[in-house]
Design a protein around this motif. Sequence first.
Motif, short mmCIF file in Angstrom:
data_model
loop_
_atom_site.label_atom_id
_atom_site.label_comp_id
_atom_site.label_asym_id
_atom_site.label_seq_id
_atom_site.Cartn_x
_atom_site.Cartn_y
_atom_site.Cartn_z
N VAL A 1 0.73 -1.22 -0.07
CA VAL A 1 -0.03 0.03 -0.08
C VAL A 1 0.96 1.07 0.13
O VAL A 1 1.74 1.43 0.93
CB VAL A 1 -0.88 0.08 1.27
CG1 VAL A 1 -1.89 1.30 1.25
CG2 VAL A 1 -1.76 -1.44 1.41
N VAL B 1 0.84 5.73 -1.31
CA VAL B 1 0.56 6.77 -2.04
C VAL B 1 1.84 7.63 -2.32
O VAL B 1 2.61 8.00 -1.51
CB VAL B 1 -0.51 7.73 -1.15
CG1 VAL B 1 -1.04 9.07 -1.92
CG2 VAL B 1 -1.90 7.04 -0.96
N ARG C 1 -0.04 12.87 -0.56
CA ARG C 1 -0.44 12.28 0.83
C ARG C 1 -1.12 13.38 1.49
O ARG C 1 -1.02 14.73 1.32
CB ARG C 1 1.16 11.94 1.54
CG ARG C 1 1.65 10.41 1.00
CD ARG C 1 2.71 10.21 1.53
NE ARG C 1 3.56 9.16 0.96
CZ ARG C 1 4.71 8.68 1.12
NH1 ARG C 1 5.41 9.22 1.88
NH2 ARG C 1 5.22 7.77 0.11
N GLY C 2 -1.71 12.90 2.65
CA GLY C 2 -2.52 13.87 3.48
C GLY C 2 -3.77 14.44 3.09
O GLY C 2 -4.25 15.15 3.51
N GLY D 1 -6.62 12.14 2.18
CA GLY D 1 -7.29 10.80 2.10
C GLY D 1 -7.25 10.04 1.16
O GLY D 1 -8.02 9.12 1.09
N SER E 1 -5.33 7.31 0.77
CA SER E 1 -5.23 5.86 1.09
C SER E 1 -6.67 5.59 1.97
O SER E 1 -6.97 4.44 1.71
CB SER E 1 -4.12 5.82 2.25
OG SER E 1 -4.57 6.45 3.72
N LYS E 2 -7.35 6.44 2.50
CA LYS E 2 -8.69 5.96 2.89
C LYS E 2 -9.55 5.78 1.89
O LYS E 2 -10.46 4.80 1.90
CB LYS E 2 -9.15 7.19 3.81
CG LYS E 2 -8.11 7.37 5.19
CD LYS E 2 -8.87 8.10 6.31
CE LYS E 2 -8.74 9.65 5.84
NZ LYS E 2 -9.17 10.29 7.12
N ASP F 1 4.31 1.35 10.82
CA ASP F 1 3.72 2.73 11.70
C ASP F 1 2.50 3.30 11.10
O ASP F 1 1.95 4.34 11.38
CB ASP F 1 4.64 3.70 11.31
CG ASP F 1 4.96 3.98 9.77
OD1 ASP F 1 4.18 3.26 8.92
OD2 ASP F 1 5.82 4.61 9.57
N LEU G 1 -4.15 4.28 10.45
CA LEU G 1 -4.84 4.17 9.20
C LEU G 1 -5.77 3.01 9.26
O LEU G 1 -6.83 3.02 8.99
CB LEU G 1 -3.88 4.30 7.96
CG LEU G 1 -4.52 3.81 6.59
CD1 LEU G 1 -5.66 4.72 6.17
CD2 LEU G 1 -3.38 3.82 5.55
N GLN H 1 -8.84 2.62 11.46
CA GLN H 1 -10.10 3.30 10.96
C GLN H 1 -11.13 2.15 10.23
O GLN H 1 -12.24 2.41 10.02
CB GLN H 1 -9.70 4.28 10.20
CG GLN H 1 -8.95 5.45 11.11
CD GLN H 1 -8.95 6.81 10.07
OE1 GLN H 1 -9.87 7.38 9.52
NE2 GLN H 1 -7.88 7.36 10.24
C1 LIG Z 1 0.65 5.44 4.68
C2 LIG Z 1 0.18 6.01 3.44
C3 LIG Z 1 -0.28 5.31 2.45
C4 LIG Z 1 -1.09 7.05 3.94
O1 LIG Z 1 -1.60 7.62 2.71
P1 LIG Z 1 -2.20 9.09 2.56
O2 LIG Z 1 -3.09 9.11 1.56
O3 LIG Z 1 -1.25 10.08 2.84
O4 LIG Z 1 -3.16 9.00 4.09
P2 LIG Z 1 -4.52 9.73 4.30
O5 LIG Z 1 -4.60 11.09 4.00
O6 LIG Z 1 -5.75 8.79 3.59
O7 LIG Z 1 -4.85 9.50 5.76
C5 LIG Z 1 -4.50 8.53 6.54
C6 LIG Z 1 -5.02 8.58 7.91
O8 LIG Z 1 -4.35 7.41 8.67
C7 LIG Z 1 -3.56 8.05 9.58
N1 LIG Z 1 -2.36 7.47 9.71
C8 LIG Z 1 -1.83 6.62 10.68
N2 LIG Z 1 -0.59 6.09 10.62
C9 LIG Z 1 0.10 6.96 9.38
C10 LIG Z 1 1.10 6.80 8.90
N3 LIG Z 1 1.99 5.81 8.85
N4 LIG Z 1 1.01 7.35 7.74
C11 LIG Z 1 0.14 8.11 7.16
N5 LIG Z 1 -0.94 8.43 7.92
C12 LIG Z 1 -1.12 7.60 8.69
C13 LIG Z 1 -3.52 9.45 9.21
O9 LIG Z 1 -3.17 10.49 10.51
C14 LIG Z 1 -4.83 9.84 8.58
O10 LIG Z 1 -5.68 9.90 9.71
P3 LIG Z 1 -7.03 10.73 9.87
O11 LIG Z 1 -8.11 10.10 9.22
O12 LIG Z 1 -7.23 11.16 11.17
O13 LIG Z 1 -6.75 12.07 8.60
C15 LIG Z 1 1.22 7.04 2.88
O14 LIG Z 1 1.98 8.04 3.83
C16 LIG Z 1 2.39 6.18 2.33
O15 LIG Z 1 2.27 5.91 0.99
N6 LIG Z 1 3.50 6.12 3.07
C17 LIG Z 1 4.66 5.33 2.68
C18 LIG Z 1 4.31 3.75 2.26
C19 LIG Z 1 3.73 3.10 3.38
O16 LIG Z 1 4.13 3.52 4.62
N7 LIG Z 1 2.77 2.46 3.26
C20 LIG Z 1 2.03 1.47 4.23
C21 LIG Z 1 2.69 0.18 4.34
S1 LIG Z 1 1.73 -0.73 5.53
#
Ligand SMILES: CC(C)(COP(=O)(O)OP(=O)(O)OC[C@H]1O[C@@H](n2cnc3c(N)ncnc32)[C@H](O)[C@@H]1OP(=O)(O)O)[C@@H](O)C(=O)NCCC(=O)NCCS
Length: 147
Positions: A78, A80, A85-86, A88, A90-91, A115, A119, A122
């Motif tokens: 998974v 983005v 990022r930030g 929504g 991934s949601k 970490d 996410l 939820q």
């Molecule tokens: C993790 C990731 C997919 C989140 O994507 P995103 O589109 O930026 O996230 P969103 O905007 O949809 O918000 C994610 C929600 O989860 C929460 N969250 C928890 N842990 C998080 C994390 N490690 N990174 C990002 N968001 C996280 C956020 O605070 C946010 O909460 P909210 O609903 O209260 O706003 C993105 O940061 C990413 O690609 N990271 C690098 C790759 C990675 O670590 N993937 C996950 C592997 S399991």
Amino acid sequence: MTIATNPEYEVSTDIARLNVAMIHEFLSRSYWARNIPLSVVEKSIRHSLCFGVYRAGQQVGFARVITDFATFGYLADVFVVPEHRGHGVSKILLRVILDHPHLQGLRRLLLATHDAHGLYAQFGFQALVSPADFMSIHRPGVYAPPN
Ligand SMILES: CC(C)(COP(=O)(O)OP(=O)(O)OC[C@H]1O[C@@H](n2cnc3c(N)ncnc32)[C@H](O)[C@@H]1OP(=O)(O)O)[C@@H](O)C(=O)NCCC(=O)NCCS
């Protein structure tokens, strides 16, 4: 097949639309699949239910589910891209995955994360209730270049 749209982001399971070079570039630098070869990414995509997220035709996110479509699924890879990022994304992606008609009624859906627990929590994911019941063969260095 496009399975969801929102005003900005589109999610599709069409493998032909995936930007495999971008996916490989990201995964090969990720903490969980560092140095993964392109051929392995290509094979994993062929044998998974893949979800691409698109903004204005450009792929900005990815995830795949490894599954028998009946009892079990493993959510993997998974991400983005940083510029989106930030917002929504991934949601949106998680909602589409969990609502996908071919992923209903599974007995277990599993994932691993360092970490991003907040996410997945939820969407109903919980830490393993009985971690001692699970065993694994884990080879984090499997893609390490030879010395
Ligand atoms: C993790 C990731 C997919 C989140 O994507 P995103 O589109 O930026 O996230 P969103 O905007 O949809 O918000 C994610 C929600 O989860 C929460 N969250 C928890 N842990 C998080 C994390 N490690 N990174 C990002 N968001 C996280 C956020 O605070 C946010 O909460 P909210 O609903 O209260 O706003 C993105 O940061 C990413 O690609 N990271 C690098 C790759 C990675 O670590 N993937 C996950 C592997 S399991």
